[in-house]
Design a protein around this motif. Structure first.
Motif, mmCIF file in Angstrom:
data_model
loop_
_atom_site.group_PDB
_atom_site.id
_atom_site.type_symbol
_atom_site.label_atom_id
_atom_site.label_comp_id
_atom_site.label_asym_id
_atom_site.label_seq_id
_atom_site.Cartn_x
_atom_site.Cartn_y
_atom_site.Cartn_z
ATOM 1 N N THR A 4 0.821 -1.209 0.000
ATOM 2 C CA THR A 4 0.000 0.000 0.000
ATOM 3 C C THR A 4 0.858 1.263 0.000
ATOM 4 O OG1 THR A 4 -0.298 -0.142 2.412
ATOM 5 C CG2 THR A 4 -2.042 -1.057 0.999
ATOM 6 N N LYS A 5 2.125 1.153 0.384
ATOM 7 C CA LYS A 5 3.039 2.298 0.280
ATOM 8 C C LYS A 5 3.589 2.426 -1.144
ATOM 9 C CE LYS A 5 3.530 3.613 4.672
ATOM 10 N NZ LYS A 5 2.892 4.790 5.166
ATOM 11 N N LEU A 6 3.935 1.293 -1.744
ATOM 12 C CA LEU A 6 4.528 1.325 -3.083
ATOM 13 C C LEU A 6 3.514 1.618 -4.178
ATOM 14 C CD1 LEU A 6 6.995 -1.712 -2.973
ATOM 15 C CD2 LEU A 6 7.561 0.722 -2.904
ATOM 16 N N PHE A 7 2.317 1.107 -4.009
ATOM 17 C CA PHE A 7 1.282 1.255 -5.030
ATOM 18 C C PHE A 7 0.129 2.045 -4.438
ATOM 19 C CE2 PHE A 7 3.421 -2.863 -5.571
ATOM 20 C CZ PHE A 7 4.015 -2.656 -6.794
ATOM 21 N N LYS A 8 -0.779 2.439 -5.260
ATOM 22 C CA LYS A 8 -1.938 3.169 -4.761
ATOM 23 C C LYS A 8 -2.792 2.242 -3.906
ATOM 24 C CE LYS A 8 -1.825 6.382 -8.466
ATOM 25 N NZ LYS A 8 -2.447 7.383 -9.199
ATOM 26 N N LYS A 9 -3.554 2.839 -3.045
ATOM 27 C CA LYS A 9 -4.354 2.052 -2.105
ATOM 28 C C LYS A 9 -5.679 1.606 -2.716
ATOM 29 C CE LYS A 9 -2.295 3.977 2.011
ATOM 30 N NZ LYS A 9 -2.497 4.559 3.314
ATOM 31 N N LYS A 10 -5.611 1.104 -3.929
ATOM 32 C CA LYS A 10 -6.806 0.572 -4.583
ATOM 33 C C LYS A 10 -7.128 -0.780 -3.961
ATOM 34 C CE LYS A 10 -6.032 2.838 -8.971
ATOM 35 N NZ LYS A 10 -5.812 2.700 -10.400
ATOM 36 N N ILE A 11 -8.382 -1.147 -4.047
ATOM 37 C CA ILE A 11 -8.826 -2.399 -3.433
ATOM 38 C C ILE A 11 -8.113 -3.604 -4.042
ATOM 39 C CG2 ILE A 11 -10.852 -2.733 -4.896
ATOM 40 C CD1 ILE A 11 -10.588 -3.442 -1.114
ATOM 41 N N VAL A 12 -7.805 -3.549 -5.331
ATOM 42 C CA VAL A 12 -7.111 -4.657 -5.992
ATOM 43 C C VAL A 12 -5.718 -4.843 -5.373
ATOM 44 C CG1 VAL A 12 -6.144 -5.447 -8.196
ATOM 45 C CG2 VAL A 12 -8.375 -4.347 -8.140
ATOM 46 N N ILE A 13 -5.033 -3.750 -5.108
ATOM 47 C CA ILE A 13 -3.706 -3.813 -4.488
ATOM 48 C C ILE A 13 -3.819 -4.347 -3.067
ATOM 49 C CG2 ILE A 13 -1.737 -2.422 -3.695
ATOM 50 C CD1 ILE A 13 -1.940 -2.786 -6.778
ATOM 51 N N LYS A 14 -4.813 -3.874 -2.339
ATOM 52 C CA LYS A 14 -5.011 -4.333 -0.962
ATOM 53 C C LYS A 14 -5.264 -5.840 -0.930
ATOM 54 C CE LYS A 14 -6.840 0.005 0.873
ATOM 55 N NZ LYS A 14 -8.021 0.648 1.482
ATOM 56 N N VAL A 15 -6.149 -6.303 -1.788
ATOM 57 C CA VAL A 15 -6.475 -7.743 -1.817
ATOM 58 C C VAL A 15 -5.257 -8.553 -2.258
ATOM 59 C CG1 VAL A 15 -7.896 -9.492 -2.954
ATOM 60 C CG2 VAL A 15 -8.948 -7.390 -2.114
ATOM 61 N N ALA A 16 -4.558 -8.091 -3.287
ATOM 62 C CA ALA A 16 -3.363 -8.801 -3.754
ATOM 63 C C ALA A 16 -2.314 -8.890 -2.645
ATOM 64 C CB ALA A 16 -2.775 -8.109 -4.978
ATOM 65 N N SER A 17 -2.142 -7.813 -1.888
ATOM 66 C CA SER A 17 -1.154 -7.839 -0.806
ATOM 67 C C SER A 17 -1.569 -8.805 0.294
ATOM 68 C CB SER A 17 -0.923 -6.442 -0.240
ATOM 69 O OG SER A 17 -2.061 -5.979 0.455
ATOM 70 N N LEU A 18 -2.868 -8.885 0.575
ATOM 71 C CA LEU A 18 -3.339 -9.812 1.599
ATOM 72 C C LEU A 18 -3.195 -11.263 1.143
ATOM 73 C CD1 LEU A 18 -6.483 -7.881 2.883
ATOM 74 C CD2 LEU A 18 -4.276 -8.156 4.042
ATOM 75 N N VAL A 19 -3.448 -11.526 -0.130
ATOM 76 C CA VAL A 19 -3.277 -12.882 -0.667
ATOM 77 C C VAL A 19 -1.795 -13.278 -0.625
ATOM 78 C CG1 VAL A 19 -3.444 -14.310 -2.751
ATOM 79 C CG2 VAL A 19 -5.366 -12.861 -2.068
ATOM 80 N N LEU A 20 -0.911 -12.376 -1.051
ATOM 81 C CA LEU A 20 0.524 -12.656 -0.989
ATOM 82 C C LEU A 20 0.973 -12.836 0.460
ATOM 83 C CD1 LEU A 20 3.282 -12.986 -2.327
ATOM 84 C CD2 LEU A 20 3.539 -10.492 -2.205
ATOM 85 N N GLY A 21 0.492 -11.982 1.341
ATOM 86 C CA GLY A 21 0.826 -12.105 2.757
ATOM 87 C C GLY A 21 0.367 -13.434 3.333
ATOM 88 N N LEU A 22 -0.826 -13.871 2.934
ATOM 89 C CA LEU A 22 -1.334 -15.166 3.389
ATOM 90 C C LEU A 22 -0.444 -16.298 2.892
ATOM 91 C CD1 LEU A 22 -3.565 -16.745 4.861
ATOM 92 C CD2 LEU A 22 -4.844 -16.741 2.706
ATOM 93 N N ALA A 23 0.012 -16.212 1.636
ATOM 94 C CA ALA A 23 0.910 -17.241 1.093
ATOM 95 C C ALA A 23 2.221 -17.278 1.888
ATOM 96 C CB ALA A 23 1.180 -16.975 -0.389
ATOM 97 N N VAL A 24 2.748 -16.114 2.240
ATOM 98 C CA VAL A 24 3.976 -16.064 3.038
ATOM 99 C C VAL A 24 3.709 -16.617 4.435
ATOM 100 C CG1 VAL A 24 5.669 -14.504 4.103
ATOM 101 C CG2 VAL A 24 4.993 -14.180 1.715
#
Length: 187
Positions: free
Chosen positions: A111-131
């Protein structure tokens, strides 16, 4: 705005931040108590982690996750099954609990690197879940093999990850819907 008013506003925001963090940590704890016991318990923790990050933002949400983990580490029964203590964090499932912090850190980064669009938020949460899954699985295997002997990666994934993927994605979707509805009230 006078300098006195600016100071009062900043102090009020700091207090409000602390309140939000406390409520976020409490929500994660309450959701962890709603569980179905298995090798890795089915809980609503991941829903709460997603929801807190989406609603409070990366910094406050990650601090709420950290407070939750620290409360559990010192023995407050905030983990699944009303458990707590450093033994839980050092046990089989501790890596998944600590992995929640990775979800928060990845959310902050995205959310710091990219805009805080919902797609970015969801993608970051999915990646975070994978990690979180990867870290938790490695942790589980290490602890399990020390106490019980050899176990294969596919076996551990069958116990600890595969059964959780669809429920966790549903929890993520639910968190997005609820956070978007609640966000205007909180802001």
């Amino acid at each position: 705005m006078s300098s006195e008013n600016v100071v009062k506003t900043r102090e009020k925001m700091k207090v409000l931040d602390l309140v939000y963090v406390a409520i976020g940590a409490a929500l994660i704890a309450i959701c962890s108590w709603i569980s179905i016991p298995t090798a890795v318990p089915f809980t609503l923790q991941t829903f709460a982690v997603f929801f807190v990050l989406l609603l409070l933002g990366g910094e406050r949400g990650t601090i709420a996750i950290l407070v939750y983990v620290l409360l559990g580490a010192v023995g407050v029964p905030v983990f699944a099954g009303f458990s707590g203590g450093i033994g839980i964090l050092l046990g089989n499932t501790g890596g998944y609990i600590l992995g929640f912090l990775f979800i928060g850190l990845i959310y902050i980064l995205f959310t710091k690197l990219f805009k805080k669009k919902i797609v970015i938020k969801v993608a970051s949460l999915v990646l975070g879940l994978a990690v979180c899954y990867a870290f938790g699985t490695a942790w589980f295997m290490h602890v399990y093999m020390q106490s019980s002997g050899e176990v294969g990666l596919i076996t551990v994934l069958g116990w600890c990850v595969f059964p959780f993927i669809i429920p966790d994605l549903l929890k993520l979707a639910l968190a997005v819907v609820i956070a978007r509805r609640v966000e205007p009230v909180v802001r």
